[in-house]
Scaffold this active site. Structure first.
Site, PDB file in Angstrom:
ATOM      1  N   GLU B 141       8.508  11.834  28.277  1.00 50.62           N
ATOM      2  CA  GLU B 141       9.072  11.909  29.630  1.00 50.62           C
ATOM      3  C   GLU B 141       8.326  10.922  30.517  1.00 50.62           C
ATOM      4  OE1 GLU B 141       8.706  15.946  30.907  1.00 50.62           O
ATOM      5  OE2 GLU B 141       9.881  16.711  29.228  1.00 50.62           O
ATOM      6  N   PRO B 142       8.878  10.636  31.685  1.00 54.80           N
ATOM      7  CA  PRO B 142       8.177   9.688  32.567  1.00 54.80           C
ATOM      8  C   PRO B 142       6.736  10.125  32.833  1.00 54.80           C
ATOM      9  CG  PRO B 142      10.382  10.113  33.399  1.00 54.80           C
ATOM     10  CD  PRO B 142      10.179  11.048  32.251  1.00 54.80           C
ATOM     11  N   GLY B 143       6.501  11.429  32.876  1.00 53.85           N
ATOM     12  CA  GLY B 143       5.151  11.899  33.181  1.00 53.85           C
ATOM     13  C   GLY B 143       4.411  12.464  31.984  1.00 53.85           C
ATOM     14  N   ALA B 144       4.963  12.339  30.795  1.00 54.36           N
ATOM     15  CA  ALA B 144       4.298  12.881  29.598  1.00 54.36           C
ATOM     16  C   ALA B 144       4.620  11.972  28.423  1.00 54.36           C
ATOM     17  CB  ALA B 144       4.767  14.308  29.312  1.00 54.36           C
ATOM     18  N   GLY B 145       3.656  11.147  28.074  1.00 52.92           N
ATOM     19  CA  GLY B 145       3.847  10.237  26.953  1.00 52.92           C
ATOM     20  C   GLY B 145       3.030  10.725  25.786  1.00 52.92           C
ATOM     21  N   ASP B 263       2.897  13.622  11.259  1.00 58.19           N
ATOM     22  CA  ASP B 263       2.141  13.455  10.013  1.00 58.19           C
ATOM     23  C   ASP B 263       2.942  12.646   9.009  1.00 58.19           C
ATOM     24  OD1 ASP B 263       0.135  14.892  11.101  1.00 58.19           O
ATOM     25  OD2 ASP B 263       0.556  16.751  10.024  1.00 58.19           O
ATOM     26  N   GLU B 386       4.978   6.542  18.487  1.00 54.77           N
ATOM     27  CA  GLU B 386       4.438   7.501  17.511  1.00 54.77           C
ATOM     28  C   GLU B 386       2.947   7.751  17.759  1.00 54.77           C
ATOM     29  OE1 GLU B 386       7.737   8.355  16.540  1.00 54.77           O
ATOM     30  OE2 GLU B 386       6.475   9.173  14.963  1.00 54.77           O
ATOM     31  N   THR B 388      -0.115   6.208  20.651  1.00 60.50           N
ATOM     32  CA  THR B 388      -0.811   4.926  20.836  1.00 60.50           C
ATOM     33  C   THR B 388      -2.039   4.873  19.931  1.00 60.50           C
ATOM     34  OG1 THR B 388      -2.220   5.866  22.527  1.00 60.50           O
ATOM     35  CG2 THR B 388      -0.157   4.857  23.284  1.00 60.50           C
TER      36      THR B 388
END
Lengths: 382, 404
Positions: B141-145, B263, B386, B388
């Site tokens: 989300e824009p605020g949760a990467g 995983d 997937e 950083t």
């Protein structure tokens, strides 16, 4: 079979035993080995009894057939984990054995290598490999040591550089140019000779003082008309034989050194990781500082990655490939990353890491030294 | 068992077929697809013609237990290693090829892993060979990467529906997908325990795709934003059913679903970086061979030769790290640390190798037709999606010190 990253139970039991030995007998005395420039007689006898001096020898020569090169790299990693200085000082045929296995006739292998498994005196015997003559690698045009026919045998004259254990070796394999040869391929004008014992003409120079691996005892060796028998010229002398054998010999040496670099690197990183769980700074353990945690994540990744590269190279040799490219690749990347990881290990310990109170400064010196000091590489395109 | 790097016949077959496909239907159209900003018609045609897709790949997450086709039981499980070998070849052809292969894509594994039998049949059964259809996966989300546990897209039960509200970004094939696995929370204060995964079908009321992104690389792949405004999702589309989340007690199942997916997908993504790096290496190597045929004695030639050797070493180490992570997965052993290691290393490696390849080609390196400039643009995201490189290092270091 297919891609497998498992060692197998039988071999794992051996690796575990070697690990136990490395932990109990090598790690606690690493500073002593460094100061003495070698192992004590007691330890030499011990490693011999454990079969660690002849890891690479086949069963027919008194070695263990279970042990292929994959097994040898696994054991080498564990020994070097205990202490890489101790690992290189372990007696036995060493790389001279690789050369004899690669090019020697069955008769020569039996005659020259069998003594290393002799129950009475095998423990104290060491092989030496005298190939290069300077810091420019293996180039047939630059081998000036000569072999001249005399009677039935040969006379060797010249100067060899970076010979490990010079002065101690009981068997030295020497690369020399056959003066009389007019073979079209310059490699075929060269030959390997086995010099047994410590004849008068074989004169070691003073032991080099080195950055690390003081146990390696590298030195120049001068051959002043050293006489060897006709049957001490290794192999059959057929065209192409020598170059192929040298490449396989250097490949074997490189993959073992790469495994030792992995062992040394793993030891240094584990030491740093443990320190990071004990030492506090700014009210938390070191590993809770992300700058250090990330560095340590990279150290662990490099150790794991290098190990797979070494396994891959050993596998290539085991299945009969020349393996030079794979082994050199593993060795070169191991050399580069070992320098980085051991330096990072010192960094984690900070000022303490720089002091002799901890082994990481030694491993940092050892890692830079290992695999370079023998000067073994081919100066040609990959 | 012993250390071994031979490929089984199945592995060889997968690798060779994938290479042939990449060489014939992917690489020749890679530059054009980049400019088209979409899959190349020839590629789409070939996918349909050969019935290729990620449908079968649902099993890549180590899931699909009990779902194997008849006769597939014999022999050790090799699925993840096979996938890896095929993926490297495909990415060697073009990084976007795998993303443009029809099928459930990243949405496949969560459905496989946690879907009910009915859901698996309904959502995965939708993908038939010879059709060009997609599934998608929406977590970010824009605020949760990278900090995926902080997602703010909400869900609340309303009769036999769930109402979703929020925005998801970076959704591969998010516009054309038949359905998307969407992660939402019943209560942000619950953290992971509040997470729920839904399959949201295209055309669901309240679900829109307002934007397809412009990017530096992977331009042939569609990256979209998805908006959920009082989006009414049938209760049957809650992945795994309500029982799945109640059973879990403390919860966190939704989050675990997301993490388990990683995983399996991290080594897969990492090996694609290996494919890109190999492509760059080969172009650079061939360039040096051709350009320096008569000047191998020059200092510059030797510098380039060493640069090539360095590239090759790092590529091989990255590849082996990926293989190891996939091997552990095939053996059904924990591999979170190894997955992250493969991804962390490959993400850095591909950056170094592609940058070096451009340097080797010199002025030619930045010209479009040489392809390395595209590889350089494509690769950057492999150290981002997937998880950083930094997230991978977090995962690794947490594993290293989990008993501290």
């Amino acid at each position: 079979m297919s891609i497998t990253f498992d060692v197998g139970e039988d071999l794992q039991a051996i690796v575990d035993a070697v690990h136990g030995f490395a932990e109990g007998r090598l790690r606690p005395k690493l500073r002593e080995f460094e100061a003495q420039g070698g192992l004590s007689e007691e330890l030499m006898r011990e490693v011999f009894e454990l079969g660690l001096t002849t890891l690479a020898l086949p069963e027919r020569l008194g070695g263990s057939d279970l042990l292929d090169i994959r097994a040898a790299v696994l054991c080498s990693e564990e020994l070097a984990w205990g202490d890489v200085g101790a690992a290189v000082a372990i007696p036995g045929p060493r790389s001279a054995g690789f050369a004899i296995l690669e090019v020697g006739t069955p008769e020569q292998q039996e005659r020259l290598l069998r003594p290393f498994t002799d129950a009475e005196r095998g423990w104290g015997l060491r092989g030496g490999l005298a190939l290069v003559e300077g810091p420019f690698g293996l180039d047939p045009g630059l081998i000036e040591t000569t072999a001249r026919r005399q009677g039935d045998g040969w006379v060797l004259r010249g100067k060899k550089a970076y010979v490990q254990g010079a002065g101690q070796a009981d068997l030295t394999v020497v690369l020399a140019r056959d003066e009389a040869s007019r073979a079209p391929d310059p490699w075929d004008r060269l030959a390997l000779f086995a010099v047994q014992g410590k004849p008068d003409g074989l004169v070691p120079g003073p032991r080099h003082k080195t950055l690390g691996l003081h146990t390696g005892r590298w030195a120049t060796v001068e051959l002043k008309d050293v006489k060897v028998g006709a049957d001490d010229r290794l192999g059959t002398g057929k065209p192409g034989e020598l170059r192929a054998a040298l490449r396989r010999t250097v490949a074997r040496k490189k993959v073992i050194d790469a495994a030792r670099l992995v062992g040394c690197t793993r030891a240094a990183s584990e030491y740093a990781f443990k320190y990071a769980t004990e030492r506090e700074a700014f009210g938390v353990k070191l590993y809770e500082h992300q700058a250090l945690a990330f560095m340590m994540a990279d150290m662990a990744t490099n150790v794991d990655g290098l190990r797979t590269l070494v396994w891959h190279a050993a596998w290539a040799l085991d299945k009969g490939d020349e393996g030079y490219v794979e082994c050199k690749r593993a060795h070169d990347l191991a050399s580069e990353l070992a320098v980085q990881v051991t330096s990072d290990a010192v960094q984690v310990l900070g000022g303490h890491g720089y002091l002799w109170d901890h082994p990481v400064e030694k491993w940092m010196r050892d890692a830079r030294t290992l695999g370079l000091v023998d000067g073994l590489f081919f100066d040609e395109g990959e | 068992m012993a250390i071994d790097f031979d490929l089984s016949n199945k592995m060889k077959q997968a690798r060779d077929l994938s290479h042939m496909f990449a060489e014939t239907y992917v690489r020749p159209y890679a530059l054009e697809a980049d400019e088209l900003e979409g899959a190349h018609p020839k590629f789409i045609e070939a996918c349909k013609q050969f019935g290729l897709g990620t449908g079968q790949a649902g099993a890549m997450a180590g899931g699909g237990k009990g779902e194997k086709a008849e006769g597939e039981k014999k022999g050790p499980k090799e699925q993840n290693r096979i996938m890896l070998l095929a993926s490297e070849e495909l990415a060697w052809g073009d990084a976007t090829a795998a993303l443009n292969m029809p099928g459930p894509g990243l949405g496949g594994p969560p459905v496989q892993l946690t879907g009910t039998p009915e859901q698996k049949a309904r959502f995965l059964g939708l993908f038939k060979p010879n059709e060009y259809k997609f599934g998608a996966y929406a977590l970010t989300e824009p605020g949760a990467g990278s900090d995926a546990k902080n997602i703010r897209t909400t869900c609340r039960k309303d009769g036999d529906h769930w109402i979703l509200n929020g925005t998801k970004i970076y959704i591969t094939n998010g516009k054309k997908a038949e359905w998307t696995v969407v992660f939402a929370t019943i209560d942000p204060s619950l953290g992971r325990a509040g997470h729920r995964a839904f399959v949201v079908e295209r055309g669901t009321p309240g679900f829109t795709v307002p934007k397809v992104e412009q990017k530096m690389g992977l331009k042939a792949s569609e990256t979209a934003e998805q908006v959920f405004a009082d989006c009414r999702v049938p209760a049957d589309n809650l992945l795994g059913g309500e029982a799945h989340y109640e059973k879990a007690g403390k919860g966190g199942e939704g989050f675990k679903t997301a993490m388990k997916t990683f995983d399996a997908t991290r080594p897969l993504v990492a090996v694609m970086a290996v494919g890109i790096a190999r492509a760059a290496y080969e172009i650079a190597r061939d360039f040096v061979k051709e350009s320096y045929a008569l000047s191998q004695h020059t200092a510059r030639y030797h510098r380039l030769a060493e640069a090539l050797a360095q590239m090759e070493r790092e590529i091989q180490m990255a590849r082996l790290l990926c293989w190891k992570a996939a091997y552990l997965l095939d053996m059904e052993r924990p591999n979170a640390k190894e997955s992250s290691m493969s991804k962390a290393y490959a993400g850095g490696m591909v950056q170094r190798v592609t940058a070096k390849a451009i340097e080797v080609l010199g002025p030619e390196g930045v010209l479009k037709h040489r392809l390395v400039e595209k590889l350089y643009r494509d690769q950057k995201v492999y150290d981002i999606f997937e998880g950083t490189g930094q997230i991978q290092r977090l995962v690794i270091s947490r594993r290293l010190f989990e008993n501290a």
